[in-house]
Design a protein around this motif. Structure first.
Motif, PDB file in Angstrom:
ATOM      1  N   ILE A 182       0.847  -1.176   0.000  1.00 53.75           N
ATOM      2  CA  ILE A 182       0.000   0.000   0.000  1.00 53.75           C
ATOM      3  C   ILE A 182       0.889   1.234   0.000  1.00 53.75           C
ATOM      4  O   ILE A 182       1.619   1.495   0.943  1.00 53.75           O
ATOM      5  CB  ILE A 182      -0.923   0.002   1.233  1.00 53.75           C
ATOM      6  N   LYS A 207      -4.179   3.786  -1.839  1.00 53.93           N
ATOM      7  CA  LYS A 207      -4.625   3.718  -0.461  1.00 53.93           C
ATOM      8  C   LYS A 207      -6.045   3.146  -0.397  1.00 53.93           C
ATOM      9  O   LYS A 207      -6.848   3.326  -1.309  1.00 53.93           O
ATOM     10  CB  LYS A 207      -4.619   5.116   0.171  1.00 53.93           C
ATOM     11  N   PRO A 245      -0.857   8.145  -1.309  1.00 50.38           N
ATOM     12  CA  PRO A 245      -2.238   8.340  -1.753  1.00 50.38           C
ATOM     13  C   PRO A 245      -2.381   8.383  -3.254  1.00 50.38           C
ATOM     14  O   PRO A 245      -1.489   8.760  -3.985  1.00 50.38           O
ATOM     15  CB  PRO A 245      -2.621   9.679  -1.109  1.00 50.38           C
TER      16      PRO A 245
END
Length: 351
Positions: A9, A35, A12
């Motif tokens: 992950i 994200k 953003p």
């Protein structure tokens, strides 16, 4: 060649194109740079939509065999080829078929998984059954049954976060699962060079064309018969007891070992989510007991262990020995029998 992959992950989704393009260049095709809270932004994308970030999903689906190569050029346009790939992916992984980047599909892409292609553009190259799958050509260890395969651990490429005893016991349990259902036994050999199955933990590029990429990346990979190579990423947080290993990124060694041994024996991935051979495994999850689909698949290659008994008795016979999951629970059968006997007697009395 197979390897478990944890999709990292990253920063953003709402970032500059320069940053995302740099990530697209450096990010492996097995990882999704998004994200969780930005997953929703992709839901309404359809054919003709251009949205920053779609290119990474194209790379992912190409990497795992769902769409043909884009000549190494991946645009952010949602095209018809991409939609077909999404549908194939959803069908293969047992997801709702929407042809969209819905939250369930994107979330599935972001969990740990094995790196072998789940499907190919030429399905006739695979022998496909209802659920389990073989490798192209249906390879197996070809010597007569019953058969003993030797395995050994690399004297050099090991880890120190777990003791050698813990590693050995985890693999012993994993090998036992498969030996319980087929006429193949596994014996640890002292000579690593002559062992048929060679197990080791490696860092980065280790010479087989599939380099490991550190923490939260590729977890392990193995090779189809009769190669016998089973490699694990030494950079990962391997665990044999989640009560002891508290890391949220901890990976169960026995579960990965059991899965990789299935590949060593000749099984590819299953579409049954409860099966050991299903391609995904979350951190801190354990899925090391064979499902009936795993059993059917491996027995179709090697036949049944003479001591193997089908039906509900199998679970009670093997549960004490870290056995397989199969059939109906004995206690459930006993309870049902008592209930129906009581009901029958009651009806007889009332009549």
């Amino acid at each position: 060649m197979f390897f478990f992959t944890l999709l990292f992950i990253s920063p953003p989704h709402i970032v500059s194109r320069t940053i995302l393009d740099h990530q697209a260049f450096t990010q492996p095709a097995t990882k999704i740079a998004i994200k969780n809270h930005n997953i929703q932004s992709f839901i309404n994308a359809g054919i003709g939509t251009k949205m920053l970030g779609i290119a990474q999903f194209k790379r992912y689906l190409t990497r795992f065999g769902y769409i043909p190569m884009y000549n190494n050029t991946f645009t952010d346009e949602f095209d018809d080829k991409f939609e077909v790939g999404l549908i194939r992916y959803q069908q293969r992984l047992g997801l709702q078929v929407t042809g969209k980047l819905d939250s369930n599909t994107v979330s599935q892409m972001m969990i740990p998984r094995c790196g072998v292609s789940d499907t190919t553009t030429h399905n006739n190259h695979h022998h496909i059954t209802k659920h389990f799958m073989y490798f192209p050509g249906k390879p197996r260890w070809s010597r007569p049954m019953p058969r003993t395969l030797t395995y050994a651990f690399s004297p050099v490429n090991m880890i120190h976060s777990l003791s050698m005893l813990e590693i050995r016991e985890a693999f012993q349990r994993a090998f036992f699962k498969w030996a319980s259902v087929i006429p193949v036994s596994f014996v640890e050999a002292e000579d690593y060079g002559f062992a048929e199955i060679k197990i080791g933990f490696y860092i980065g590029d280790h010479g087989d064309g599939e380099p490991f990429d550190g923490v939260l990346g590729v977890l392990a990979h193995s090779f189809s018969p009769e190669s016998g190579r089973l490699h694990l990423d030494a950079a990962e947080t391997w665990a044999v007891d989640f009560g002891v290993t508290k890391s949220e990124m901890a990976v169960d060694l026995e579960s990965v070992a059991t899965h990789e041994i299935g590949h060593i024996l000749g099984l590819s991935h299953s579409s049954v989510k409860e099966a050991v051979m299903y391609p995904s495994l979350r951190p801190r999850d354990k899925r090391a007991n064979l499902n009936i689909d795993d059993i059917k698949g491996v027995q179709s290659l090697y036949g049944s262990n003479p001591k193997f008994r089908s039906g509900w008795l199998l679970e009670s016979d093997l549960s004490a020995n870290q056995g397989v999951q199969f059939g109906v629970k004995p206690l459930s059968l006993v309870a049902s029998f008592i209930f129906f006997s009581f009901a029958h007697t009651l009806c007889a009395c009332l009549s």
